[in-house]
Design an enzyme around this catalytic site. Sequence first.
Site, PDB file in Angstrom:
ATOM      1  N   PRO A  78      -9.416  -4.774  -8.666  1.00  0.00           N
ATOM      2  CA  PRO A  78      -7.925  -5.218  -9.040  1.00  0.00           C
ATOM      3  C   PRO A  78      -7.249  -4.473 -10.037  1.00  0.00           C
ATOM      4  CG  PRO A  78      -9.494  -7.098  -8.820  1.00  0.00           C
ATOM      5  CD  PRO A  78     -10.350  -5.882  -8.414  1.00  0.00           C
ATOM      6  N   CYS A  79      -6.030  -4.226  -9.770  1.00  0.00           N
ATOM      7  CA  CYS A  79      -5.293  -3.222 -10.536  1.00  0.00           C
ATOM      8  C   CYS A  79      -4.601  -3.922 -11.892  1.00  0.00           C
ATOM      9  CB  CYS A  79      -4.160  -2.494  -9.936  1.00  0.00           C
ATOM     10  SG  CYS A  79      -3.021  -3.707  -8.916  1.00  0.00           S
ATOM     11  N   THR A  80      -4.848  -5.129 -12.161  1.00  0.00           N
ATOM     12  CA  THR A  80      -4.179  -5.734 -13.178  1.00  0.00           C
ATOM     13  C   THR A  80      -3.855  -4.979 -14.361  1.00  0.00           C
ATOM     14  OG1 THR A  80      -4.908  -7.914 -12.002  1.00  0.00           O
ATOM     15  CG2 THR A  80      -3.962  -8.032 -14.586  1.00  0.00           C
ATOM     16  N   PHE A  95      -3.969  -1.901 -14.991  1.00  0.00           N
ATOM     17  CA  PHE A  95      -3.233  -0.477 -15.118  1.00  0.00           C
ATOM     18  C   PHE A  95      -1.880  -0.655 -14.424  1.00  0.00           C
ATOM     19  CE2 PHE A  95      -7.900  -0.431 -14.218  1.00  0.00           C
ATOM     20  CZ  PHE A  95      -8.241   0.011 -15.401  1.00  0.00           C
TER      21      PHE A  95
END
Length: 353
Positions: free
Chosen positions: A86-88, A90
Site C-alpha cells: 500500500p502506497c499510503t 508515499f
Amino acid sequence: MSASRIAISLFSGAGGLDLGAEQAGYAVAAAVERDHDAAATMEKNFSHLQAPVIQADILDVPTTDILAAAGLSQGQRPDLLIGGPPCTPFSKSGFWLDWKRAGLDPDASLLQAYTRVLAEARPRAFVLENVYALTYNNKASRPAYERLLREIDAAGYDWRAKVMNAADHGVPQARPRLFVIGVPRGERLPEHPDATHGGTWERRASGSVERPHVTAGEALEGLVTDPEPEEQLRGQYAALLADVPPGGNYLHYTEERGHADPLFKWRSRYWSFLLKLDPARPSPTIQAQPGPNVGPFHWDNRRLRVAEAKRLFTYPDSFEFVGTRASVQAQLGNSVPPLLARQVIQQITDAAS
C-alpha cells in the site's frame, strides 16, 4: 496446474499485477490480501489459486504459510514474487499531512514485509510496484526507498527500478508508477519494457513517437453500459460540471480563464477537482478514494461507470469485481493496469527463456 511457472502474490488487491502475470505465462498459485472484497474478487477471477486467498495482515503471515498455500513443498521456490505494498505513506496526494511528510505512517513497514518474503521464499524473480512518489527526495520517501533497496540487495538480488507511465505502454490512462524488478545476484537481469506509445504528459513529451497514446474515447468506443445509481454528482458544486469543457477542471471558473463570474481562485483546489475526461486524450489517473467533486468524470457530466473504469485500466470486460461501488472504486484505483503489468513481467519471462 496448467502453467509451469508459479507466482505468489502479496498485497494482491483485485489482481491487476496478477492478471498481467498470468497473461505473461505464470500461474498465480497463492495470494495474500486482507481486504474481504478484493480477496473475493481474486477468488472469482483466478483459477490457478491452490487455496483460498489468505485474508490476513501480511505482518502476521509466515512465509511458510504462503508457500504452502501455493502447493510448494519444503525447498521448492516460486518462480515469481509480485506485489504492490500500500502506497499510503508515499502518495503525493497526501503530503499536505505533517505526519506523512515526516515519514511517520506505520504502513511504511509493509515494504519490509515484502522484502522479508523475498528473502525467505527466494523466488527466481520479483516485481515490486509502488507510487512513483516513493522515489522523492523527502523525509517520508527517500529513507524508505533507500532502505527498500538495501534490503533487496541483502536478500541476494540484483534489481532495476524505473518509473513508468501506463499511457506510454498502451493503457488509456496516464498513471505513473514505480516498478522494481529483480533476479538472484549474478543471473541475467531483465530490462524494463520500452514504451510502445507516446504523447504529452504534464506538458512534456512522454513515451515513444511510434504510436500515439490510446485515448479514453478509443477505449470506451462501442461500450454499452447501464446507468448506475451513484453516477450523478450531488452537492453544491454538482451543477458546475456541465459547463466544464472536456479535459478541463475547476480552472474553467477562474478569472485567468476568462470566466465572467469567477468562482475559484487560480490553483486554489486540487487539479482533479471537477476534472472531466477528454475523449481525445488518455484518462488522467483514476484514484481509489476520490472526494465528492474529484474526477475524472465522464464527458457526459457524470461519474464513470464500473465497466468504463475497467476499460480505462485494461481489465477484460468479463472481469468481475465484488463489493459496493465505493469498494470497487478502491480496488480499481489501487490496482496496476493489467496491460502494463503483463509487459513488465513478460520481460522476466523472456529473460528466463
